[in-house]
Motif scaffolding. Structure first.
Motif, short mmCIF file in Angstrom:
data_model
loop_
_atom_site.label_atom_id
_atom_site.label_comp_id
_atom_site.label_asym_id
_atom_site.label_seq_id
_atom_site.Cartn_x
_atom_site.Cartn_y
_atom_site.Cartn_z
N SER A 138 22.23 82.59 53.27
CA SER A 138 21.17 81.41 53.70
C SER A 138 21.88 80.01 53.46
N THR A 139 21.36 79.13 54.30
CA THR A 139 21.80 77.93 54.40
C THR A 139 20.74 76.85 54.54
N GLY A 153 17.37 78.11 55.96
CA GLY A 153 16.59 78.97 55.02
C GLY A 153 16.58 80.34 55.19
N ASP A 154 16.77 80.77 56.44
CA ASP A 154 16.42 82.27 56.92
C ASP A 154 17.94 83.09 56.20
N VAL A 155 17.54 84.07 55.69
CA VAL A 155 18.49 84.96 55.22
C VAL A 155 19.19 85.91 56.29
N ARG A 156 20.28 85.55 56.63
CA ARG A 156 21.03 86.45 57.82
C ARG A 156 22.16 87.13 57.32
#
Length: 717
Positions: free
Chosen positions: A579-580, A633-636
């Motif tokens: 995530s970033t 914020g999403d975990v990819r």
């Protein structure tokens, strides 16, 4: 009468004696001086070898009263005396300086251009075989009327018809000569071919327009032209206009000429019997030269376009006197600013970079892999594990052709070479020693036999499929396929507290760092020089010790000690859950072999040697032709190839994985704020971002290593 005769005789003798006595000391001195000089030269004769690089010794001998030097790769050259122990190469400022022993016999010699490199006398002089050639030039007409300049070298001392060995290039062929081909490809030069060098369209003395990585055309159109049709027309003309040929032709080339060699094997002329594309530029967006997985190679894209497109004959690049390239590109910002501040007109390839940053039809039309749907002639692809320019090309070329190889004519050779260094006879690359001249062995045992087999029907070419020089063990391996049977992708998990682990993920972990575009991670030690400038460290940077960035806060590191030799052969994959806080970002993963502190080689103690490395630009997660913003914020999951490896991680070493988000100025800085076109990003777009890497059962961040010898954690780690 008798007395008179005697008197005349005495007078004659007296007069003669007077003349002879006056000249004799000078004549005797001159003869003695000549004999002494010849003896002195003979004392310098012999073979001289450089101990660290023993595979190309120099031989000095006397011929026609002159000292001559030659080597396996250097045609004989007469030297001009400067003193009794120093001799100059004609038309050069370079000299050879000898040291002699107490008897005046040559003990060692150095070349003035590199006085640290000493050659010691190791035996008698060796005479090598050097063919003589007739050199001619031609302007060869193509199907659209454009004429291409070619230099043809035809051996004069070999009987019978010979095949053509052709290299097409954008780098100029005027230097093509007897000395050039023996220096570049000595084994092939000795085997005897009609050697042809040709300038491609728009370069040097050839007519027409130069187009970087010219796209392939529909060959059903008789008027359409590309590098494949130009190769076809070249062969057709040579067969009809150069007598003494055997009706066969092969193509060879490295880098851009490697791309051209592969093009000659696509819808080839019937006389083309084999091609060897070496480090070919197969797709300059996907993984060669200009882009890697969407990340733009800023310095290389800038420098290379200047070199090829500023003029027909190349140009030098300068960042300014004593200017560090890191600072040079950091001050400029985006590539748009590079172009504006370059002082050059907007070059065609720069225009492509600016207007087509994603993988659209402009770039895919240049992707040779899309045309490799048949093995139309035998192909010997050659690549280096440490190729700083075209590592991707030969691996992709082999993989694209392999499913179509029903005649077993698709061959691959991989070694721990930088770009094109298989042409060298060195036993090392940078600080890494290999114990033998792997380039020389490849050229003699594989390359030369490949062309001899397909162009002359000679026996000896026995490569079944793939030859790979396995690092760590430092030995040649032969495989029926690459990757070989038994290679199993095995996850090396990025755990907590900087530890790597094998087996199932049992506990969750997060690793966080801040990536700041204002302070990017350098890709090699500074200062960073223009790519091809004198003294540039560009060539060996992939073997550089990675400890120079190990203490940076924006480089995340994981380690695991190795208890038992671990063999990795095949493709390495990065699989990160990230995530970033930004809306775009780059991710660099390196797999590293860290040497022990007590390594036998002092230079390698504690050394962090990359075995695999690659970057991925986050905006292309959904497709290289469909850039998208990343939701903050999403975990990819990001998964991409770190390319092939054939390496033994030795017991006592440490496996290391590093992750970072900048690699500058090799790659342009990602603003980490999504913009439509990174090439035109504004200063305010560049913002720090916090990167978090997840390691748990749902988000298993790992590096997949292709292990040949599976073992449990207790046994190996």
């Amino acid at each position: 009468m008798l007395r008179s005769r005697f008197s005349v005789c005495v007078l004659g003798v007296a007069l003669g004696c007077g003349v002879m006595c006056a000249c004799a000391p000078r004549a005797f001195a001159k003869q003695h001086e000549t004999a002494s000089a010849a003896t002195q030269l003979e004392k310098l004769s012999g073979e001289y070898t450089n101990a660290p690089e023993p595979d190309t010794p120099l031989s000095f001998y006397v011929q026609n009263g002159k000292l001559v030097v030659e080597s396996e790769r250097m045609v004989p050259r007469e030297l001009n005396p400067v003193s009794a122990t120093e001799f100059a190469i004609p038309d050069s400022k370079t000299t050879y300086r000898f040291k002699v022993d107490a008897d005046g016999k040559g003990a060692s010699v150095v070349n003035s251009s590199d006085p640290i490199e000493r050659f010691d006398r190791t035996g008698d002089a060796v005479h090598h075989v050097f063919h003589d050639y007739v050199r001619t030039e031609a302007m060869i007409p193509m199907r659209d009327g454009v004429k291409l300049h070619a230099v043809i070298l035809k051996p004069t001392d070999i009987q019978g018809p010979l095949p053509f060995l052709i290299q097409r290039t954008p780098y100029g062929v005027d230097m093509t000569s007897r000395g050039f081909i023996f220096a570049a490809r000595p084994e092939l030069a000795r085997d005897g071919y009609i050697y042809v060098g040709e300038d491609i369209r728009g370069r040097y003395k050839s007519e027409g327009e130069f187009v970087m990585s010219r796209p392939m055309v529909d060959h059903k159109d008789p008027k359409a032209v590309d590098e494949s049709t130009d190769a076809y027309d070249t062969v057709d003309w040579l067969l009809k206009n150069v007598p003494g040929n055997n009706g066969r032709a092969g193509f060879v080339g490295t880098s851009y000429p490697g791309f051209l060699a592969m093009a000659a094997g696509i819808d080839p002329h019937p006389a083309v019997k084999c091609v060897s594309p070496q480090a070919p530029m197969i797709d300059v967006w996907m993984g060669d030269d200009f882009f890697h997985n969407g990340a733009f190679r800023q310095t290389y894209g800038y420098d290379y376009a200047i070199g090829l497109e500023t003029s027909k004959e190349g140009a030098e690049v300068s960042y300014g006197k004593n200017v560090d390239g890191y600072v040079y590109f950091l001050k400029r910002g985006s590539f748009e600013q590079d172009v504006k501040q370059s002082g050059s007109k907007e070059l065609p390839t720069w225009k492509l970079f600016l207007e087509h940053p994603a993988y659209d039809s402009v770039w895919s039309s240049r992707g040779v892999e899309h045309h490799l749907n048949a093995v139309q002639v035998p192909v010997l692809s050659v690549g280096g594990y440490y190729d700083q320019e075209d590592m991707w090309g030969p691996q992709e070329e082999y993989a694209s052709l392999e499913p179509h190889d029903d005649k077993h004519a698709n061959f691959l050779v991989l070694g721990p070479w930088r770009h094109g260094s298989w042409a060298s006879s060195s036993r090392h690359l940078g600080n890494v020693q290999y114990g033998e001249s792997i380039g020389k062995e490849f050229r003699a045992q594989i390359e030369a036999k490949f062309f001899a087999h397909y162009l002359k029907d000679e026996p000896g070419f026995d490569l079944e499929d793939t030859a790979s020089f396995q690092t760590g063990s430092n030995k040649w391996m032969r495989y029926q396929h690459f990757p070989p049977e038994g290679s199993q992708p095995t996850a090396l998990h990025l755990g907590s507290d900087g530890k790597l682990s094998w087996g199932d993920v049992k506990t969750g972990a997060k690793t966080t760092y801040v990536s700041d575009p204002a302070n990017p991670v350098p890709y090699r030690r500074r200062p960073i020089q223009p790519t091809y400038s004198d003294g540039s460290e560009w060539f060996n940077w992939l073997t550089e010790d990675q400890r120079f960035v190990a203490d940076r806060k924006d480089v995340a590191t994981w380690k695991i000690p190795v208890k038992k030799d671990l063999v990795a052969t095949g493709e390495v994959m990065a699989d990160l859950w990230v995530s970033t806080t930004g809306t775009d970002g780059d991710f660099v993963v390196k797999l590293i072999d860290q040497y022990p502190e007590d390594d036998a080689d002092p230079k390698m103690r504690g050394y962090q040697l990359m075995t695999n490395e690659e970057i991925f630009r986050g905006r292309y997660l959904d497709g290289f032709n469909r850039p998208r913003a990343i939701r903050a914020g999403d975990v990819r999951e990001f998964k991409w190839s770190l390319h092939d490896v054939d390496h033994v991680f030795k017991a006592g070493h440490t496996m290391v994985v590093q992750v970072q988000s900048t690699w500058f100025p090799l790659y342009d800085r990602n603003p980490q704020t999504y913009v439509q076109n990174i090439m035109t990003a504004k200063p305010e777009d560049y913002k720090p971002a916090t990167i978090t890497i997840y390691s748990d059962k749902q988000h298993d961040s790992n590096v997949q290593v292709p292990l040949m010898n599976q073992c449990d954690a207790v046994e190996c780690f």
